[in-house]
Design an enzyme around this catalytic site. Structure first.
Site, PDB file in Angstrom:
ATOM      1  N   ILE A  35       0.865  -1.181   0.000  1.00 53.08           N
ATOM      2  CA  ILE A  35       0.000   0.000   0.000  1.00 53.08           C
ATOM      3  C   ILE A  35       0.902   1.231   0.000  1.00 53.08           C
ATOM      4  O   ILE A  35       1.781   1.355   0.870  1.00 53.08           O
ATOM      5  CB  ILE A  35      -0.925   0.007   1.232  1.00 53.08           C
ATOM      6  N   PHE A  36       0.722   2.129  -0.993  1.00 49.82           N
ATOM      7  CA  PHE A  36       1.571   3.323  -1.110  1.00 49.82           C
ATOM      8  C   PHE A  36       0.914   4.513  -0.445  1.00 49.82           C
ATOM      9  O   PHE A  36      -0.210   4.886  -0.781  1.00 49.82           O
ATOM     10  CB  PHE A  36       1.834   3.631  -2.598  1.00 49.82           C
ATOM     11  N   GLY A  37       1.636   5.117   0.513  1.00 46.94           N
ATOM     12  CA  GLY A  37       1.149   6.318   1.187  1.00 46.94           C
ATOM     13  C   GLY A  37       1.984   7.527   0.783  1.00 46.94           C
ATOM     14  O   GLY A  37       3.213   7.435   0.715  1.00 46.94           O
ATOM     15  N   TYR A  38       1.334   8.638   0.526  1.00 45.90           N
ATOM     16  CA  TYR A  38       2.051   9.849   0.093  1.00 45.90           C
ATOM     17  C   TYR A  38       1.534  11.104   0.805  1.00 45.90           C
ATOM     18  O   TYR A  38       1.928  12.213   0.517  1.00 45.90           O
ATOM     19  CB  TYR A  38       1.916  10.026  -1.428  1.00 45.90           C
ATOM     20  N   GLY A  39       0.583  10.906   1.724  1.00 43.85           N
ATOM     21  CA  GLY A  39       0.067  12.045   2.517  1.00 43.85           C
ATOM     22  C   GLY A  39       0.119  11.650   3.982  1.00 43.85           C
ATOM     23  O   GLY A  39       1.184  11.252   4.477  1.00 43.85           O
ATOM     24  N   SER A  40      -1.040  11.656   4.639  1.00 43.88           N
ATOM     25  CA  SER A  40      -1.023  11.331   6.080  1.00 43.88           C
ATOM     26  C   SER A  40      -0.589   9.889   6.332  1.00 43.88           C
ATOM     27  O   SER A  40      -0.099   9.557   7.420  1.00 43.88           O
ATOM     28  CB  SER A  40      -2.409  11.542   6.675  1.00 43.88           C
ATOM     29  N   GLU A 134     -10.159   6.562   4.168  1.00 41.01           N
ATOM     30  CA  GLU A 134      -9.838   7.211   2.890  1.00 41.01           C
ATOM     31  C   GLU A 134     -11.044   7.370   1.972  1.00 41.01           C
ATOM     32  O   GLU A 134     -11.279   8.430   1.406  1.00 41.01           O
ATOM     33  CB  GLU A 134      -8.773   6.387   2.150  1.00 41.01           C
TER      34      GLU A 134
HETATM   35  N1  LIG Z   1      -4.162   8.766   0.295  1.00 39.97           N
HETATM   36  C1  LIG Z   1      -3.094   9.678   0.633  1.00 39.97           C
HETATM   37  C2  LIG Z   1      -3.622  10.854   1.391  1.00 39.97           C
HETATM   38  C3  LIG Z   1      -4.365  10.346   2.551  1.00 39.97           C
HETATM   39  C4  LIG Z   1      -4.800  11.450   3.415  1.00 39.97           C
HETATM   40  O1  LIG Z   1      -4.011  12.298   3.788  1.00 39.97           O
HETATM   41  N2  LIG Z   1      -6.060  11.387   3.726  1.00 39.97           N
HETATM   42  C5  LIG Z   1      -6.499  12.290   4.725  1.00 39.97           C
HETATM   43  C6  LIG Z   1      -7.827  12.853   4.446  1.00 39.97           C
HETATM   44  S1  LIG Z   1      -9.029  11.680   4.142  1.00 39.97           S
HETATM   45  C7  LIG Z   1      -6.341  11.563   6.041  1.00 39.97           C
HETATM   46  O2  LIG Z   1      -6.396  10.350   6.130  1.00 39.97           O
HETATM   47  N3  LIG Z   1      -6.072  12.302   7.028  1.00 39.97           N
HETATM   48  C8  LIG Z   1      -5.786  11.747   8.349  1.00 39.97           C
HETATM   49  C9  LIG Z   1      -5.006  12.846   9.052  1.00 39.97           C
HETATM   50  O3  LIG Z   1      -5.100  13.973   8.545  1.00 39.97           O
HETATM   51  O4  LIG Z   1      -4.315  12.565  10.048  1.00 39.97           O
HETATM   52  C10 LIG Z   1      -2.001   8.943   1.360  1.00 39.97           C
HETATM   53  O5  LIG Z   1      -1.693   7.871   0.848  1.00 39.97           O
HETATM   54  O6  LIG Z   1      -1.433   9.370   2.365  1.00 39.97           O
END
Ligand SMILES: N[C@@H](CCC(=O)N[C@@H](CS)C(=O)NCC(=O)O)C(=O)O
Length: 241
Positions: A35-40, A134
């Site tokens: 699973i690739f994560g690139y944000g939170s 997500e």
């Molecule tokens: N899908 C991306 C972005 C995921 C993301 O940042 N989603 C937000 C908004 S739905 C989230 O889960 N936030 C949790 C947080 O902000 O701690 C990832 O792989 O990291």
């Protein structure tokens, strides 16, 4: 002993279609999934995993173009979180008349993040959890990407990524980095302030080293740094609280 009829021993004229690939499996272990994560997900996966790799995907760029009314914002003040866009989607965003400094020299997009390997029971647990975090709460959909581990870029892995497409209702699309910075400074949600989200991602990119550049992220961090003094209460203002 059950006698098998001739028909049962004759291979079908055309093999039955293989079941649709549900998720990219690790060929070394059919029960494993990356699973690739690139944000939170980079700093808070919040699911059990067996292995993780820092690395990147090619042909995609990370943009703070997804609205968030739960984790880092509210219905009245949606925050901005990241999504992954294929290069042609990023360029299309530029054609809609919104340029940011990060669009200059936007060649082959390359986004750094972390890939997590889940195995056995971890697979269903992770997918169940991420579907809520997500998809249900965030408007993200799943997409198969090719992930290049930093240490072994010649041995890419198939991975599942959660991306918020321009068709999802929470999508905000491109905006000048200064406007995005203003929105981030003003918003918070159930997971915390939008600024924390930005700075934790910037911290991760620092750890990846100089080869990992994200001009869009850097431009927003710079804009926040310029504006922050205006958001910091003075002693006089605090005296009014
Ligand atoms: N899908 C991306 C972005 C995921 C993301 O940042 N989603 C937000 C908004 S739905 C989230 O889960 N936030 C949790 C947080 O902000 O701690 C990832 O792989 O990291």
């Amino acid at each position: 002993m059950k006698q098998e009829s001739a028909a049962q021993n004759t291979p079908p004229a055309s093999p039955p279609p293989s079941p649709p690939a549900q998720h990219p499996r690790d060929h070394g272990d059919p029960q494993a999934l990356w699973i690739f994560g690139y944000g939170s997900l980079v700093w808070r996966p919040d699911f059990a995993y067996s292995d993780s790799r820092v690395g990147f995907v090619r042909g995609y760029s990370r943009r703070f173009w997804q609205g968030d009314t739960f984790h880092r914002g509210s219905d009245k003040m949606p925050g901005r979180v990241v999504t992954l866009l294929e290069d042609h989607e990023v360029r299309a965003g530029v054609k809609r008349g919104t340029l940011g400094p990060s669009m200059e020299g936007c060649g082959q997009g390359c986004t750094w993040g972390v890939a997590y390997q889940v195995r056995g029971e971890q697979v269903s647990e992770a997918l169940k959890y991420l579907n809520v975090r997500e998809a249900v709460l965030g408007g993200y959909d799943t997409k198969e990407v090719t992930f290049y581990p930093q240490d072994t870029p010649d041995q890419p892995l198939k991975a599942l990524a959660y991306v918020a497409t321009p068709q999802n209702p929470g999508y905000l699309g491109p905006a000048p980095e200064e406007a995005i910075a203003t929105q981030i400074l003003a918003c918070r949600g159930f997971s915390g302030h939008n600024l924390e989200y930005l700075l934790r991602l910037a911290d991760f990119m620092q750890l990846c080293g100089p080869q990992a550049q994200d001009e869009h992220l850097a431009a927003i961090v710079d804009a926040v740094g310029t504006m922050l003094p205006c958001f910091c209460p003075t002693e006089q203002a605090l005296a009014l609280v």
